[in-house]
Design a protein around this motif. Structure first.
Motif, PDB file in Angstrom:
ATOM      1  N   GLN A  57       0.869  -1.288   0.019  1.00  0.00           N
ATOM      2  CA  GLN A  57       0.061  -0.086  -0.166  1.00  0.00           C
ATOM      3  C   GLN A  57       0.960   1.261   0.068  1.00  0.00           C
ATOM      4  O   GLN A  57       0.527   2.330  -0.636  1.00  0.00           O
ATOM      5  CB  GLN A  57      -0.976   0.151   1.298  1.00  0.00           C
ATOM      6  CG  GLN A  57      -1.792   1.319   1.331  1.00  0.00           C
ATOM      7  CD  GLN A  57      -2.708   1.064   2.309  1.00  0.00           C
ATOM      8  OE1 GLN A  57      -2.889   0.085   3.325  1.00  0.00           O
ATOM      9  NE2 GLN A  57      -3.535   2.131   2.732  1.00  0.00           N
ATOM     10  N   THR A 443     -11.297   8.992  12.999  1.00  0.00           N
ATOM     11  CA  THR A 443     -11.762   8.921  11.725  1.00  0.00           C
ATOM     12  C   THR A 443     -13.335   9.136  11.452  1.00  0.00           C
ATOM     13  O   THR A 443     -13.874   9.961  10.651  1.00  0.00           O
ATOM     14  CB  THR A 443     -11.296   7.887  10.958  1.00  0.00           C
ATOM     15  OG1 THR A 443      -9.690   7.766  10.949  1.00  0.00           O
ATOM     16  CG2 THR A 443     -11.684   7.663   9.334  1.00  0.00           C
ATOM     17  N   TYR A 462      -5.588   7.605   8.722  1.00  0.00           N
ATOM     18  CA  TYR A 462      -7.061   8.152   8.703  1.00  0.00           C
ATOM     19  C   TYR A 462      -7.769   6.979   7.742  1.00  0.00           C
ATOM     20  O   TYR A 462      -8.915   6.762   7.979  1.00  0.00           O
ATOM     21  CB  TYR A 462      -7.029   9.414   7.855  1.00  0.00           C
ATOM     22  CG  TYR A 462      -8.567  10.045   7.700  1.00  0.00           C
ATOM     23  CD1 TYR A 462      -9.532   9.463   7.027  1.00  0.00           C
ATOM     24  CD2 TYR A 462      -8.832  11.124   8.425  1.00  0.00           C
ATOM     25  CE1 TYR A 462     -10.733   9.970   6.569  1.00  0.00           C
ATOM     26  CE2 TYR A 462     -10.235  11.730   8.424  1.00  0.00           C
ATOM     27  CZ  TYR A 462     -10.992  11.011   7.475  1.00  0.00           C
ATOM     28  OH  TYR A 462     -12.352  11.652   7.451  1.00  0.00           O
ATOM     29  N   ASN A 463      -7.052   6.692   6.689  1.00  0.00           N
ATOM     30  CA  ASN A 463      -7.639   5.603   6.020  1.00  0.00           C
ATOM     31  C   ASN A 463      -7.489   4.072   6.295  1.00  0.00           C
ATOM     32  O   ASN A 463      -7.925   3.097   5.692  1.00  0.00           O
ATOM     33  CB  ASN A 463      -7.140   5.746   4.625  1.00  0.00           C
ATOM     34  CG  ASN A 463      -7.564   6.800   3.823  1.00  0.00           C
ATOM     35  OD1 ASN A 463      -8.396   7.762   4.130  1.00  0.00           O
ATOM     36  ND2 ASN A 463      -6.836   7.377   2.524  1.00  0.00           N
ATOM     37  N   ASP A 490     -10.880  -0.385   8.576  1.00  0.00           N
ATOM     38  CA  ASP A 490     -11.089   1.208   7.816  1.00  0.00           C
ATOM     39  C   ASP A 490     -12.360   1.485   7.984  1.00  0.00           C
ATOM     40  O   ASP A 490     -13.492   0.808   8.101  1.00  0.00           O
ATOM     41  CB  ASP A 490     -10.563   1.082   6.616  1.00  0.00           C
ATOM     42  CG  ASP A 490     -11.325   0.614   5.502  1.00  0.00           C
ATOM     43  OD1 ASP A 490     -11.744  -0.690   5.764  1.00  0.00           O
ATOM     44  OD2 ASP A 490     -11.687   1.199   4.420  1.00  0.00           O
ATOM     45  N   LYS A 494     -12.922   8.487   3.747  1.00  0.00           N
ATOM     46  CA  LYS A 494     -11.668   8.406   3.158  1.00  0.00           C
ATOM     47  C   LYS A 494     -11.168   9.807   2.907  1.00  0.00           C
ATOM     48  O   LYS A 494     -11.997  10.684   2.541  1.00  0.00           O
ATOM     49  CB  LYS A 494     -11.579   7.580   2.147  1.00  0.00           C
ATOM     50  CG  LYS A 494     -11.759   5.929   2.319  1.00  0.00           C
ATOM     51  CD  LYS A 494     -10.703   5.333   2.800  1.00  0.00           C
ATOM     52  CE  LYS A 494     -10.704   3.920   3.327  1.00  0.00           C
ATOM     53  NZ  LYS A 494     -12.081   3.728   4.183  1.00  0.00           N
ATOM     54  N   VAL A 495      -9.880  10.040   2.901  1.00  0.00           N
ATOM     55  CA  VAL A 495      -9.153  11.139   2.508  1.00  0.00           C
ATOM     56  C   VAL A 495      -8.020  10.934   1.633  1.00  0.00           C
ATOM     57  O   VAL A 495      -7.560   9.947   1.608  1.00  0.00           O
ATOM     58  CB  VAL A 495      -8.686  12.135   3.702  1.00  0.00           C
ATOM     59  CG1 VAL A 495      -9.701  12.630   4.491  1.00  0.00           C
ATOM     60  CG2 VAL A 495      -7.717  11.297   4.437  1.00  0.00           C
ATOM     61  N   THR A 496      -7.565  12.098   0.899  1.00  0.00           N
ATOM     62  CA  THR A 496      -6.366  12.074  -0.032  1.00  0.00           C
ATOM     63  C   THR A 496      -5.348  13.132   0.436  1.00  0.00           C
ATOM     64  O   THR A 496      -6.095  14.202   0.949  1.00  0.00           O
ATOM     65  CB  THR A 496      -6.756  12.046  -1.613  1.00  0.00           C
ATOM     66  OG1 THR A 496      -7.424  13.078  -1.637  1.00  0.00           O
ATOM     67  CG2 THR A 496      -7.330  10.933  -1.982  1.00  0.00           C
ATOM     68  N   PRO A 497      -4.035  12.913   0.320  1.00  0.00           N
ATOM     69  CA  PRO A 497      -3.511  11.830   0.052  1.00  0.00           C
ATOM     70  C   PRO A 497      -3.514  10.812   1.319  1.00  0.00           C
ATOM     71  O   PRO A 497      -3.786  10.984   2.288  1.00  0.00           O
ATOM     72  CB  PRO A 497      -2.203  12.308  -0.262  1.00  0.00           C
ATOM     73  CG  PRO A 497      -1.918  13.573   0.716  1.00  0.00           C
ATOM     74  CD  PRO A 497      -3.186  14.074   0.696  1.00  0.00           C
ATOM     75  N   ASP A 498      -3.443   9.509   0.885  1.00  0.00           N
ATOM     76  CA  ASP A 498      -3.415   8.299   1.594  1.00  0.00           C
ATOM     77  C   ASP A 498      -1.999   8.221   2.570  1.00  0.00           C
ATOM     78  O   ASP A 498      -1.103   8.690   2.005  1.00  0.00           O
ATOM     79  CB  ASP A 498      -3.409   6.958   0.928  1.00  0.00           C
ATOM     80  CG  ASP A 498      -3.706   5.895   1.584  1.00  0.00           C
ATOM     81  OD1 ASP A 498      -4.155   6.249   2.831  1.00  0.00           O
ATOM     82  OD2 ASP A 498      -3.528   4.678   1.126  1.00  0.00           O
ATOM     83  N   TYR A 500      -1.556   9.203   6.078  1.00  0.00           N
ATOM     84  CA  TYR A 500      -1.455  10.302   7.060  1.00  0.00           C
ATOM     85  C   TYR A 500      -2.678   9.899   8.060  1.00  0.00           C
ATOM     86  O   TYR A 500      -3.437   9.462   7.777  1.00  0.00           O
ATOM     87  CB  TYR A 500      -1.491  11.821   6.450  1.00  0.00           C
ATOM     88  CG  TYR A 500      -0.262  11.875   5.569  1.00  0.00           C
ATOM     89  CD1 TYR A 500       0.954  12.270   6.153  1.00  0.00           C
ATOM     90  CD2 TYR A 500      -0.378  11.563   4.187  1.00  0.00           C
ATOM     91  CE1 TYR A 500       2.010  12.465   5.381  1.00  0.00           C
ATOM     92  CE2 TYR A 500       0.862  11.718   3.320  1.00  0.00           C
ATOM     93  CZ  TYR A 500       2.031  12.140   3.808  1.00  0.00           C
ATOM     94  OH  TYR A 500       3.219  12.371   2.936  1.00  0.00           O
TER      95      TYR A 500
END
Length: 534
Positions: A57, A443, A462-463, A490, A494-498, A500
Motif C-alpha cells: 500500500q 476518523t 485516517y484511511n 478502515d 476516506k481522504v487523500t493523500p493516503d 497520513y
C-alpha cells in the motif's frame, strides 16, 4: 509399578524441558551463519506476502523486494539474533503498518528460576517517560519516585537518550508516512525499546537533572519484602502483638466487608482499574469555569467492562445538560472495536456503520492465527479439535467481492444511535500516540464532522490500518518473531493523500516547559475557545 512409571515419565519430561530451555537459549545467543540469516529473511518476507492484505500500500512491490534483497546481500558475516532483529526491523518498517512489528527472542528460564524471579521487583517500572523538544524526561512516577516527575534524563548508563531514540526511530513502523508516532512512541515506550536493544538487564543507572541539580539514580532488581507470617512463639511487645493478631469479625461485619469488596470490584471493572499503575483507564471529570465542561479521558479501549461506564457517563451528561464534551485520546494506543462502536453510538443521532468489511488474504483468518508456529502445541491440538467450528465461523464471516476477500467484524454491521446520545459540542484531543482503534474512532468523528480536533496528527492512519487478527510467526533459525496483521480495518470515510493520520483543526504541540509548569496547552485552548463563544 504404576508409581515407578509415573516417576520415570516425570523425570524424562523434566530432563527434556531442561534440555529444551538450554537448546533455546543457545540458539538465541549464538552467532548464526550467513545462510541461516538469509533464510530467515526469506521466511519472514514469504509470510508477509502470504498473509498481509495491504503489503504494498505504501511501498511498491519492486521497492520492497529490493529492500529485502539488499538486506540479504548486506548480511556477509555471522551475527546473533538481537543484531539480526534490528536489521530486519529496519526493513519491515517500510511496509508502513504500525501494527506489524519485529521482536527479538528472549531467554527462557526453568521453573526454579521463574519462581526466584517472581520473588523480586524492579522499581524502574514505576517510571513513565516522554520525549519532547529533543528531551527525554520522567513524565510520571509512582510510589517513592514521585519526586522525579519532570526530571530530565541526561544519560542512561553512558549513553545519551537522544542517540538511543534516533536509533530506535529507525526500526519503529507507523501507519503510512506518518512521523508523529515515531518520537511519541519512542518516548512513551522507551524502556521497552531499550530492553529490546540491550537484552534483559537487572540494574540500570540514570543521570538526571531536576531544576539546577544533577544526580545519578540507580535501579536494581531486589527481593520483595518478606510477607511471611510471624511465628506464634515470637517474643513481641503486647502492643505489636495486638496489631498483628487477627481480628475476629461479627457475622454482620463479614457481610459488610463482602458487600464492600464486591462494590469495589464492580467499580474497578467499570472504570478499568490498572493495579500496577494505580490508575483508571476511563475517567469522567468536569472542568472549566464553573466545572460545566465534561472531560472524558480514555487511556485505552482494552481494559475490563465498558458499557456500564458509558451508560452512566452519558446519563450524567444528559441530566446536567453539559454544554461541551472533551474526549481525551492522547496516548491512547487503541483496543476493542466493539468499545469504540459503543462510545460512538452515544455521539451520533443516526444509524451508522463503524467500519467497512475488512480485506483479508484467506477465508480462515482465525484458524490461520491460531495455527501459527508460535502457538503452544496444546492449543494447536485444541484448535484442531475445534477446527470444524472455527472454519464454519470464518467461512460465514468471509465474503468475496470484486476478486477480493472480506471479513465481517461485528462493527461492520449497521448499528443504532443511543436514545441518550449527546447533542452538544465535542472536542477531541489527539497526539502521535493516538493509534489503532482511537484513530478509527477519530476518523469516524471527523468524517461525520462531529468534533473539533486539537493537538497533533494521530499516529494511526485516517484511511485504516492492518490489524484486528494477528499471526505471530517465529523465524526458524534466529527465533526472531514477526507480528503480522491479517485484516485491513478502515472506516467508511476516506481522504487523500493516503498514508497520513487525522490532522487536527487546531495544531498544538506541547513543550517540555509546559510539563515543567504543569500546563496542558491543548486543554487550555479548548476551554478558552468555549469561553470566547459564550
Amino acid at each position: 509399578m504404576n508409581y515407578k512409571i509415573v516417576l520415570v515419565l516425570f523425570i524424562t519430561c523434566f530432563l527434556a524441558s531442561c534440555k529444551s530451555i538450554e537448546k533455546h537459549n543457545l540458539q538465541v545467543t549464538k552467532l548464526h551463519s550467513v545462510e541461516d540469516l538469509r533464510e530467515d529473511v526469506d521466511k519472514v518476507y514469504t509470510q508477509l506476502k502470504r498473509h498481509h492484505p495491504h503489503l504494498y500500500q505504501f511501498t511498491p512491490k519492486e521497492t520492497l523486494d529490493f529492500k529485502f534483497d539488499s538486506l540479504k546481500q548486506a548480511i556477509n558475516k555471522p551475527m546473533d539474533s538481537r543484531t539480526f532483529y534490528k536489521q530486519l526491523a529496519a526493513v519491515t518498517k517500510y511496509v508502513g503498518q504500525g501494527h506489524m512489528s519485529i521482536s527479538p527472542p528472549s531467554l527462557r528460564y526453568s521453573k526454579k528460576e521463574r519462581k526466584a524471579l517472581n520473588k523480586t521487583k524492579f522499581d524502574i517500572s514505576n517510571l513513565d517517560f516522554e520525549y519532547l523538544d529533543d528531551t527525554l524526561f520522567i513524565v510520571n512516577a509512582r510510589k517513592d519516585d514521585s519526586i522525579l516527575i519532570n526530571a530530565e534524563v541526561l544519560k542512561i548508563e553512558n549513553e545519551k537518550p537522544q542517540d538511543l531514540i534516533k536509533k530506535y526511530e529507525k526500526i519503529i513502523a507507523s501507519d503510512g508516512f506518518n512521523t508523529t508516532f515515531h518520537q511519541r512512541v519512542a518516548g512513551n515506550r522507551f524502556l521497552r525499546y531499550y530492553a529490546n536493544d540491550k537484552g534483559r538487564f537487572d540494574s540500570i543507572s540514570f543521570t538526571l537533572r531536576n531544576s539546577d541539580s544533577t544526580f545519578v539514580k540507580h535501579y536494581k532488581r531486589t527481593l520483595k519484602k518478606d510477607t511471611t507470617s510471624l511465628k506464634k512463639d515470637s517474643i513481641l511487645p503486647d502492643s505489636l502483638l495486638n496489631k498483628v493478631k487477627k481480628i475476629k469479625l461479627t457475622k454482620a461485619e463479614k457481610k459488610a466487608k463482602k458487600i464492600e469488596r464486591k462494590a469495589k470490584r464492580k467499580h474497578n471493572a467499570k472504570y478499568g482499574y490498572i493495579a500496577s499503575r494505580d490508575e483508571y483507564t476511563r475517567n469522567l471529570n468536569f472542568v472549566g469555569k464553573d466545572s460545566t465542561v465534561a472531560l472524558l479521558k480514555i487511556r485505552g479501549f482494552s481494559n475490563n467492562k465498558y458499557k456500564d461506564f458509558y451508560d452512566e457517563t452519558f446519563k450524567t451528561l444528559d441530566s446536567l445538560k453539559s454544554e461541551a464534551l472533551i474526549i481525551d485520546l492522547r496516548n491512547n494506543f487503541g483496543g476493542r472495536l466493539s468499545e469504540i462502536s459503543y462510545l460512538y453510538s452515544y455521539l451520533t443521532n443516526e444509524n451508522f456503520v463503524m467500519i467497512n468489511p475488512s480485506e483479508v488474504n484467506t477465508r480462515t483468518p482465525i484458524l490461520k492465527s491460531l495455527m501459527a508456529n508460535t502457538t503452544p502445541n496444546s492449543l494447536k491440538v485444541l484448535g484442531g479439535l475445534l477446527s470444524p467450528v472455527l472454519v464454519t465461523i470464518d467461512l460465514f464471516k468471509t465474503k468475496k467481492k470484486d476478486g477480493k476477500l472480506y471479513y465481517n467484524f461485528k462493527p461492520s454491521k449497521e448499528q443504532e444511535a443511543k436514545s441518550l446520545n449527546y447533542k452538544g459540542k465535542v472536542y477531541v484531543l489527539i497526539n502521535g500516540n493516538s493509534f489503532s482503534a482511537s484513530s478509527v474512532l477519530s476518523t469516524k468523528l471527523r468524517g461525520a464532522k462531529r468534533a473539533t480536533f486539537v493537538g497533533e496528527e494521530t499516529g494511526g492512519a485516517y484511511n485504516g490500518t492492518v490489524a484486528g487478527i494477528y499471526k505471530i510467526y517465529e523465524a526458524p533459525n534466529t527465533k526472531v518473531r514477526a507480528r503480522i496483521g491479517l485484516a485491513h480495518i478502515d472506516a467508511p470515510s476516506k481522504v487523500t493523500p493516503d498514508g497520513y493520520g487525522i490532522i487536527p483543526d487546531v495544531e498544538i504541540i506541547p513543550t517540555y516547559l509546559d510539563r515543567l509548569n504543569n500546563v496542558d496547552p491543548e486543554l487550555e485552548w479548548v476551554l478558552k475557545d468555549l469561553e470566547a463563544k459564550h
